[in-house]
Scaffold this motif. Sequence first.
Motif, PDB file in Angstrom:
ATOM      1  N   UNK A 230       0.826  -1.216   0.000  1.00  0.00           N
ATOM      2  CA  UNK A 230       0.000   0.000   0.000  1.00  0.00           C
ATOM      3  C   UNK A 230       0.861   1.268   0.000  1.00  0.00           C
ATOM      4  N   UNK A 231       1.982   1.233   0.706  1.00  0.00           N
ATOM      5  CA  UNK A 231       2.882   2.387   0.776  1.00  0.00           C
ATOM      6  C   UNK A 231       3.551   2.608  -0.592  1.00  0.00           C
ATOM      7  N   UNK A 232       3.993   1.519  -1.238  1.00  0.00           N
ATOM      8  CA  UNK A 232       4.623   1.634  -2.564  1.00  0.00           C
ATOM      9  C   UNK A 232       3.601   2.055  -3.621  1.00  0.00           C
TER      10      UNK A 232
ATOM     11  N   UNK B  90      18.421  -7.553  -2.833  1.00  0.00           N
ATOM     12  CA  UNK B  90      18.214  -8.994  -2.718  1.00  0.00           C
ATOM     13  C   UNK B  90      16.812  -9.373  -3.183  1.00  0.00           C
ATOM     14  N   UNK B  91      16.716 -10.353  -4.102  1.00  0.00           N
ATOM     15  CA  UNK B  91      15.396 -10.726  -4.643  1.00  0.00           C
ATOM     16  C   UNK B  91      14.390 -11.141  -3.567  1.00  0.00           C
ATOM     17  N   UNK B  92      14.875 -11.651  -2.433  1.00  0.00           N
ATOM     18  CA  UNK B  92      13.948 -12.111  -1.402  1.00  0.00           C
ATOM     19  C   UNK B  92      13.524 -11.000  -0.439  1.00  0.00           C
TER      20      UNK B  92
ATOM     21  N   UNK C  98       8.296  -6.850  -3.427  1.00  0.00           N
ATOM     22  CA  UNK C  98       7.016  -6.159  -3.378  1.00  0.00           C
ATOM     23  C   UNK C  98       7.122  -4.708  -3.857  1.00  0.00           C
ATOM     24  N   UNK C  99       7.949  -3.908  -3.165  1.00  0.00           N
ATOM     25  CA  UNK C  99       7.871  -2.455  -3.357  1.00  0.00           C
ATOM     26  C   UNK C  99       8.242  -2.005  -4.777  1.00  0.00           C
ATOM     27  N   UNK C 100       9.409  -2.460  -5.259  1.00  0.00           N
ATOM     28  CA  UNK C 100       9.862  -2.022  -6.586  1.00  0.00           C
ATOM     29  C   UNK C 100       8.845  -2.394  -7.666  1.00  0.00           C
ATOM     30  N   UNK C 101       8.233  -3.556  -7.495  1.00  0.00           N
ATOM     31  CA  UNK C 101       7.250  -4.017  -8.482  1.00  0.00           C
ATOM     32  C   UNK C 101       6.002  -3.136  -8.522  1.00  0.00           C
ATOM     33  N   UNK C 102       5.730  -2.416  -7.427  1.00  0.00           N
ATOM     34  CA  UNK C 102       4.521  -1.579  -7.383  1.00  0.00           C
ATOM     35  C   UNK C 102       4.761  -0.164  -7.903  1.00  0.00           C
ATOM     36  N   UNK C 103       6.035   0.255  -8.048  1.00  0.00           N
ATOM     37  CA  UNK C 103       6.296   1.612  -8.542  1.00  0.00           C
ATOM     38  C   UNK C 103       5.761   1.747  -9.961  1.00  0.00           C
TER      39      UNK C 103
ATOM     40  N   UNK D 112      14.248  -4.155 -13.363  1.00  0.00           N
ATOM     41  CA  UNK D 112      12.938  -4.392 -12.744  1.00  0.00           C
ATOM     42  C   UNK D 112      12.017  -3.175 -12.846  1.00  0.00           C
ATOM     43  N   UNK D 113      12.624  -1.986 -12.973  1.00  0.00           N
ATOM     44  CA  UNK D 113      11.818  -0.759 -12.920  1.00  0.00           C
ATOM     45  C   UNK D 113      10.894  -0.627 -14.118  1.00  0.00           C
ATOM     46  N   UNK D 114       9.704  -0.174 -13.872  1.00  0.00           N
ATOM     47  CA  UNK D 114       8.723   0.133 -14.907  1.00  0.00           C
ATOM     48  C   UNK D 114       9.368   1.095 -15.919  1.00  0.00           C
ATOM     49  N   UNK D 115       9.178   0.833 -17.234  1.00  0.00           N
ATOM     50  CA  UNK D 115       9.756   1.721 -18.263  1.00  0.00           C
ATOM     51  C   UNK D 115       9.298   3.150 -18.025  1.00  0.00           C
ATOM     52  N   UNK D 116      10.261   4.075 -18.087  1.00  0.00           N
ATOM     53  CA  UNK D 116       9.900   5.486 -17.900  1.00  0.00           C
ATOM     54  C   UNK D 116      10.309   6.027 -16.541  1.00  0.00           C
TER      55      UNK D 116
END
Length: 244
Positions: free
Chosen positions: A144-146, A166-168, A174-179, A212-216
């Motif tokens: 929710x925070x991300x 670290x992938x784990x 969680x967080x990076x995937x939600x950006x 991993x970061x969303x393009x842009x």
Amino acid sequence: VVVVLALTLSQKADNLKRTFIARCEKFQGYDCQKIWVAFEQAHVGRDPCNVPMEAYDPLFAEAPFKPACNRMMFWSKTKDVVHDFTENRDCFLTLEDTLLGSVLDGLTWCGKKGSSETFSSGCPGWKDCEKNPVRSFWNGASTAFADVACGDVTAMLNGSITTPFSPTSTFASIEVKRFNSMRVESLNVVLVTRKNAVTNCTNASLRNLQEELDDGIKYNCTEVAESQVLDCSSDPEKPCGACW
Ligand code: ZNA
């Protein structure tokens, strides 16, 4: 012996409630009793290894994470230095500076099937089972925070370990995937180093982070000595932008 044990257990749970309410009351404009009830209903009466993170949705609805664009700070394996910094300076806001993050930081809790109590001992550990109430809370809170991250986002990572991303970790899984690039302009890694640093910004795990970061979403990485971070926490006169 059984009576004494039962008393000790319920007393511990009372302490947990007292701590929860006292920490909550430091924030203005919230109904802390109502927030406690929403917290209880997520875990009370449940198998302590089967609490999904969605169980906390009513709690997150009661005290939502508000976006603080350009000031949001994520971290991984840097808990002490990051909070020393955010406690002393208003530059950045971590999850532990929000109401729910600060109320539950460092606490352990769980329920039991057939009981209407909250326990603060005899609960599963972080790795004992995946869906334990503490881990599910932090997974849900991190999500929710991300989700509300916006503008220029900062992450304090540990330059004294070989895999700062670290992938784990919660940060990676969680967080990076939600950006979301619709909201987040850039991710700025502050890699905290010590004298015998084993890692720098060219580290392999940090290349994975960029991928991993969303393009842009723009990416930056800065190596910063831990002493420099600590100096900046103790100098409130220094502008935030001059810390690194
Ligand atoms: N305040 C917390 O207890 C907490 C905060 C717990 C989990 C996640 N978070 C969020 S996610 C925090 O606000 C950061 O933005 C993110 C950091 O999570 P991470 O990337 O997984 O970093 P970390 O240093 O490995 O773990 C953070 C915290 O999680 C630790 O300080 C512990 O409280 C807890 N934790 C993680 N792994 C374990 C653990 N506790 C017990 N056993 C573990 N194996």
